[in-house]
Scaffold this motif. Structure first.
Motif, mmCIF file in Angstrom:
data_model
loop_
_atom_site.group_PDB
_atom_site.id
_atom_site.type_symbol
_atom_site.label_atom_id
_atom_site.label_comp_id
_atom_site.label_asym_id
_atom_site.label_seq_id
_atom_site.Cartn_x
_atom_site.Cartn_y
_atom_site.Cartn_z
ATOM 1 N N LEU A 133 -0.738 -0.503 8.513
ATOM 2 C CA LEU A 133 0.725 -0.502 8.530
ATOM 3 C C LEU A 133 1.205 -1.398 7.382
ATOM 4 O O LEU A 133 0.933 -2.606 7.387
ATOM 5 C CB LEU A 133 1.248 -1.039 9.865
ATOM 6 N N PRO A 134 1.884 -0.829 6.383
ATOM 7 C CA PRO A 134 2.346 -1.641 5.252
ATOM 8 C C PRO A 134 3.336 -2.716 5.692
ATOM 9 O O PRO A 134 4.215 -2.468 6.521
ATOM 10 C CB PRO A 134 3.039 -0.630 4.343
ATOM 11 N N ARG A 165 9.160 1.890 6.394
ATOM 12 C CA ARG A 165 7.690 2.010 6.421
ATOM 13 C C ARG A 165 7.196 2.262 7.844
ATOM 14 O O ARG A 165 6.239 3.001 8.049
ATOM 15 C CB ARG A 165 7.027 0.749 5.864
ATOM 16 N N VAL A 192 7.852 -6.069 8.427
ATOM 17 C CA VAL A 192 7.612 -4.642 8.233
ATOM 18 C C VAL A 192 8.955 -3.985 7.954
ATOM 19 O O VAL A 192 9.904 -4.152 8.725
ATOM 20 C CB VAL A 192 6.957 -4.002 9.482
ATOM 21 N N GLU A 193 9.018 -3.264 6.857
ATOM 22 C CA GLU A 193 10.250 -2.566 6.511
ATOM 23 C C GLU A 193 10.441 -1.404 7.491
ATOM 24 O O GLU A 193 9.503 -0.666 7.779
ATOM 25 C CB GLU A 193 10.171 -2.052 5.076
ATOM 26 N N GLU A 197 7.771 5.896 8.515
ATOM 27 C CA GLU A 197 6.754 6.682 7.819
ATOM 28 C C GLU A 197 5.414 6.620 8.568
ATOM 29 O O GLU A 197 4.721 7.626 8.694
ATOM 30 C CB GLU A 197 6.563 6.168 6.387
ATOM 31 N N TYR A 198 5.083 5.432 9.050
ATOM 32 C CA TYR A 198 3.849 5.244 9.810
ATOM 33 C C TYR A 198 3.862 6.107 11.079
ATOM 34 O O TYR A 198 2.874 6.771 11.394
ATOM 35 C CB TYR A 198 3.680 3.761 10.177
#
Length: 75
Positions: free
Chosen positions: A31-32, A48, A44-45, A51-52
């Motif tokens: 997870l970015p 993102r 965590v944005e 998207e995850y």
């Protein structure tokens, strides 16, 4: 207005998993996330995370197609 970045605890609540699971996902790169501040707090944005989640839906759909549910034999 929703904030752009989430605490790991917010992500855990959103995914209904433990904080330690989210920390592992972030540290493993699954997870970015970004590390900010002098104490190196993770964020965590929101985009993102979305998207995850979409990626996990796609992975799950592929798994379901590859592993179809079969009928049980009558006992």
């Amino acid at each position: 207005m929703e904030s752009r970045f989430l605490l790991l605890s917010d992500v855990a609540a959103e995914l209904n998993v433990s904080d330690s699971q989210v920390y592992h996902m972030v540290r493993s790169g699954e997870l970015p996330a970004i590390k900010i501040g002098g104490r190196g707090q993770w964020r965590v944005e929101r985009a993102r995370l979305e998207e995850y989640i979409q990626q996990k839906y796609a992975e799950t759909a592929a798994w379901v197609r590859a592993n179809p549910l079969t009928e049980r034999e009558p006992e």
